[in-house]
Scaffold this active site. Structure first.
Site, short mmCIF file in Angstrom:
data_model
loop_
_atom_site.label_atom_id
_atom_site.label_comp_id
_atom_site.label_asym_id
_atom_site.label_seq_id
_atom_site.Cartn_x
_atom_site.Cartn_y
_atom_site.Cartn_z
CG ASP A 169 -0.26 0.05 2.54
OD1 ASP A 169 0.54 0.78 2.89
OD2 ASP A 169 -0.77 -0.80 3.34
CB THR A 170 0.03 4.89 -0.52
OG1 THR A 170 -1.06 4.53 -1.43
CG2 THR A 170 0.53 6.08 -0.79
#
Length: 202
Positions: free
Chosen positions: A63-64
């Site tokens: 994820d980011t």
């Protein structure tokens, strides 16, 4: 895991990247840089315009707000083997927690509950679900290594939410026997060696 594609004009590519914080594992984003934007022009084309079956893609996702080891390949069979739940390939992460877990008894409780499997709280893209057993090793009151064999959405973050804590930093260290190359700065990448590719066949 052969290094030749069906189309001989597009030999398979196998890359290791040290994914930086803030980058998304998507081909396009209006709000964040993508991991593909970090590639050279030829590999960007391989990700965006190569024929079906020869397109460069990430092997799973980070994820980011997560960093560390990310694999990219054009080899769909290689990618599926690593991400398929039945392969049970271990992924190890360095976790930093918001709330310190100070005492040996508290740390042991985390270890035992993780090893037994937990009910993961729902996420906006995933329902409540059970996790497979995970191995946890403490490094300090706020840092530990955790090894999982699944790839459920935000699984590591949800494991610690189930334990009553919150992950504030998450960095992937290894996939199977393959460890992140410490010579790669965030955003850098290199090709996998033949030995590294074949390690996933063992």
């Amino acid at each position: 895991m052969r290094k030749t594609a069906r189309n001989s004009d597009f030999p398979h590519i196998y890359l290791m990247m040290n994914k930086p914080l803030g980058a998304v594992c998507a081909t396009a984003s209006d709000s964040h840089p993508t991991v593909y934007s970090l590639l050279d022009d030829d590999k960007k084309k391989q990700a965006s315009s190569a024929p079906r079956g020869c397109r460069l893609h990430t092997v799973g996702r980070l994820d980011t707000e997560s960093s560390g080891l990310l694999l990219l390949t054009t080899d769909g069979r290689f990618s599926h083997h690593i991400t398929a739940p039945e392969s049970a390939i271990k992924k190890t992460y360095l976790v930093t927690l918001k709330t310190p877990v100070e005492t040996p008894a508290e740390q042991e409780d985390y270890i035992k509950k993780s090893a037994a499997g937990l009910t993961l709280p729902p996420d906006h893209k995933a329902p409540e679900q059970d996790s497979a057993p995970a191995h946890l090793e403490w490094l300090s009151a706020t840092q530990c290594r955790i090894t999982v064999t699944e790839g459920k959405f935000h699984e590591v973050r949800r494991i610690f939410l189930a334990l009553g804590n919150e992950v504030i930093a998450l960095h992937r260290l290894s996939i199977g026997s393959l460890q992140l190359d410490q010579n790669l700065a965030p955003g850098q990448y290199r090709e996998l060696t033949q030995e590294e590719i074949l390690s996933f066949k063992k």
